[in-house]
Design a protein around this motif. Structure first.
Motif, PDB file in Angstrom:
ATOM      1  N   HIS A  82       0.865  -1.179   0.000  1.00  0.00           N
ATOM      2  CA  HIS A  82       0.000   0.000   0.000  1.00  0.00           C
ATOM      3  C   HIS A  82       0.896   1.222   0.000  1.00  0.00           C
ATOM      4  O   HIS A  82       1.571   1.499   0.990  1.00  0.00           O
ATOM      5  N   CYS A  83       0.907   1.942  -1.096  1.00  0.00           N
ATOM      6  CA  CYS A  83       1.720   3.152  -1.210  1.00  0.00           C
ATOM      7  C   CYS A  83       0.921   4.308  -0.612  1.00  0.00           C
ATOM      8  O   CYS A  83       0.310   5.104  -1.322  1.00  0.00           O
ATOM      9  N   LYS A  84       0.922   4.324   0.702  1.00  0.00           N
ATOM     10  CA  LYS A  84       0.183   5.337   1.456  1.00  0.00           C
ATOM     11  C   LYS A  84       1.196   6.199   2.189  1.00  0.00           C
ATOM     12  O   LYS A  84       2.093   5.684   2.850  1.00  0.00           O
ATOM     13  N   GLU A  85       1.034   7.483   2.082  1.00  0.00           N
ATOM     14  CA  GLU A  85       1.953   8.441   2.692  1.00  0.00           C
ATOM     15  C   GLU A  85       1.547   8.736   4.123  1.00  0.00           C
ATOM     16  O   GLU A  85       0.405   8.501   4.534  1.00  0.00           O
ATOM     17  N   TRP A  86       2.477   9.276   4.904  1.00  0.00           N
ATOM     18  CA  TRP A  86       2.205   9.695   6.278  1.00  0.00           C
ATOM     19  C   TRP A  86       3.143  10.834   6.660  1.00  0.00           C
ATOM     20  O   TRP A  86       4.292  10.879   6.220  1.00  0.00           O
ATOM     21  N   SER A  87       2.626  11.750   7.451  1.00  0.00           N
ATOM     22  CA  SER A  87       3.426  12.881   7.939  1.00  0.00           C
ATOM     23  C   SER A  87       3.273  12.996   9.450  1.00  0.00           C
ATOM     24  O   SER A  87       2.156  12.913   9.967  1.00  0.00           O
ATOM     25  N   PRO A  88       4.379  13.249  10.149  1.00  0.00           N
ATOM     26  CA  PRO A  88       4.297  13.444  11.599  1.00  0.00           C
ATOM     27  C   PRO A  88       3.824  14.844  11.985  1.00  0.00           C
ATOM     28  O   PRO A  88       3.581  15.103  13.159  1.00  0.00           O
ATOM     29  N   GLU A  89       3.677  15.725  11.002  1.00  0.00           N
ATOM     30  CA  GLU A  89       3.254  17.099  11.286  1.00  0.00           C
ATOM     31  C   GLU A  89       1.841  17.121  11.863  1.00  0.00           C
ATOM     32  O   GLU A  89       0.969  16.361  11.440  1.00  0.00           O
ATOM     33  N   LYS A  90       1.638  18.022  12.803  1.00  0.00           N
ATOM     34  CA  LYS A  90       0.341  18.151  13.467  1.00  0.00           C
ATOM     35  C   LYS A  90      -0.776  18.345  12.439  1.00  0.00           C
ATOM     36  O   LYS A  90      -0.653  19.131  11.506  1.00  0.00           O
ATOM     37  N   ASP A  91      -1.852  17.619  12.625  1.00  0.00           N
ATOM     38  CA  ASP A  91      -3.058  17.687  11.795  1.00  0.00           C
ATOM     39  C   ASP A  91      -2.858  17.226  10.351  1.00  0.00           C
ATOM     40  O   ASP A  91      -3.707  17.486   9.506  1.00  0.00           O
ATOM     41  N   LYS A  92      -1.753  16.553  10.048  1.00  0.00           N
ATOM     42  CA  LYS A  92      -1.557  16.063   8.679  1.00  0.00           C
ATOM     43  C   LYS A  92      -1.727  14.552   8.604  1.00  0.00           C
ATOM     44  O   LYS A  92      -2.581  14.074   7.877  1.00  0.00           O
ATOM     45  N   GLY A  93      -0.923  13.805   9.325  1.00  0.00           N
ATOM     46  CA  GLY A  93      -1.044  12.345   9.343  1.00  0.00           C
ATOM     47  C   GLY A  93      -1.148  11.731   7.965  1.00  0.00           C
ATOM     48  O   GLY A  93      -0.285  11.906   7.122  1.00  0.00           O
ATOM     49  N   TYR A  94      -2.251  11.031   7.707  1.00  0.00           N
ATOM     50  CA  TYR A  94      -2.473  10.356   6.420  1.00  0.00           C
ATOM     51  C   TYR A  94      -3.075  11.271   5.356  1.00  0.00           C
ATOM     52  O   TYR A  94      -3.230  10.859   4.209  1.00  0.00           O
ATOM     53  N   ALA A  95      -3.417  12.495   5.714  1.00  0.00           N
ATOM     54  CA  ALA A  95      -4.082  13.384   4.755  1.00  0.00           C
ATOM     55  C   ALA A  95      -3.118  14.003   3.740  1.00  0.00           C
ATOM     56  O   ALA A  95      -3.555  14.674   2.819  1.00  0.00           O
ATOM     57  N   VAL A  96      -1.827  13.770   3.897  1.00  0.00           N
ATOM     58  CA  VAL A  96      -0.875  14.292   2.917  1.00  0.00           C
ATOM     59  C   VAL A  96      -0.932  13.435   1.652  1.00  0.00           C
ATOM     60  O   VAL A  96      -1.217  12.239   1.715  1.00  0.00           O
ATOM     61  N   LEU A  97      -0.663  14.050   0.532  1.00  0.00           N
ATOM     62  CA  LEU A  97      -0.659  13.319  -0.737  1.00  0.00           C
ATOM     63  C   LEU A  97       0.632  12.533  -0.895  1.00  0.00           C
ATOM     64  O   LEU A  97       1.640  12.822  -0.239  1.00  0.00           O
ATOM     65  N   PHE A  98       0.603  11.573  -1.769  1.00  0.00           N
ATOM     66  CA  PHE A  98       1.786  10.778  -2.075  1.00  0.00           C
ATOM     67  C   PHE A  98       2.957  11.710  -2.389  1.00  0.00           C
ATOM     68  O   PHE A  98       2.831  12.615  -3.205  1.00  0.00           O
ATOM     69  N   ASN A 120      -3.856  14.607  -8.714  1.00  0.00           N
ATOM     70  CA  ASN A 120      -2.608  15.054  -8.101  1.00  0.00           C
ATOM     71  C   ASN A 120      -1.688  13.892  -7.746  1.00  0.00           C
ATOM     72  O   ASN A 120      -0.467  14.000  -7.891  1.00  0.00           O
ATOM     73  N   VAL A 121      -2.260  12.794  -7.274  1.00  0.00           N
ATOM     74  CA  VAL A 121      -1.454  11.681  -6.788  1.00  0.00           C
ATOM     75  C   VAL A 121      -0.841  10.859  -7.919  1.00  0.00           C
ATOM     76  O   VAL A 121       0.328  10.480  -7.850  1.00  0.00           O
ATOM     77  N   TRP A 122      -1.604  10.569  -8.957  1.00  0.00           N
ATOM     78  CA  TRP A 122      -1.083   9.698 -10.024  1.00  0.00           C
ATOM     79  C   TRP A 122       0.212  10.226 -10.636  1.00  0.00           C
ATOM     80  O   TRP A 122       1.180   9.463 -10.752  1.00  0.00           O
TER      81      TRP A 122
END
Length: 117
Positions: A43-59, A99-101
């Motif tokens: 699963h090519c799912k992105e993640w960010s440790p920044e506050k309020d971002k988590g999984y909502a960041v784009l690839f 945006n992601v593709w």
């Protein structure tokens, strides 16, 4: 993930969720290398440790080391399928896909992959 990998035969296929692995504090590249030939899908799912971002960041906007992940998956990981997964976005669903593709295709190309749509 480790419990499942350690308590199943090496012939059991595993699926790696990159974002979840990173969020849990694990190194997804090391995990692929520790389970050679078993990672048939990712699963090519992105993640960010920044506050309020988590999984909502784009690839490509988070902290996943995509070049190293693709290299490990292709050279010993056993990869057959890449699944682009997006949990949340600041864009509509279609805009997110638009945006992601290209980001995914660019990362794959930088890693030496060529594919046709």
């Amino acid at each position: 993930m480790d419990i499942l990998a350690k308590n199943t035969k090496p012939t059991v296929m595993l699926q790696l969720d990159v974002g979840t692995c990173i969020e849990a504090g694990s190194d997804p590249v090391a995990w692929i290398k520790a389970n050679p030939g078993r990672i048939h899908s990712m699963h090519c799912k992105e993640w960010s440790p920044e506050k309020d971002k988590g999984y909502a960041v784009l690839f490509g906007e988070g902290v996943a080391p995509w070049r190293q992940l693709f290299d490990a998956a292709e050279h010993g990981g056993g990869i057959e399928y890449y699944l682009i997964e997006q949990e949340g976005s600041r864009f509509s669903e279609i805009e997110t896909a638009q945006n992601v593709w290209p980001r995914f295709a660019q990362r794959m190309a930088r890693s030496g992959f060529c594919f046709v749509l």
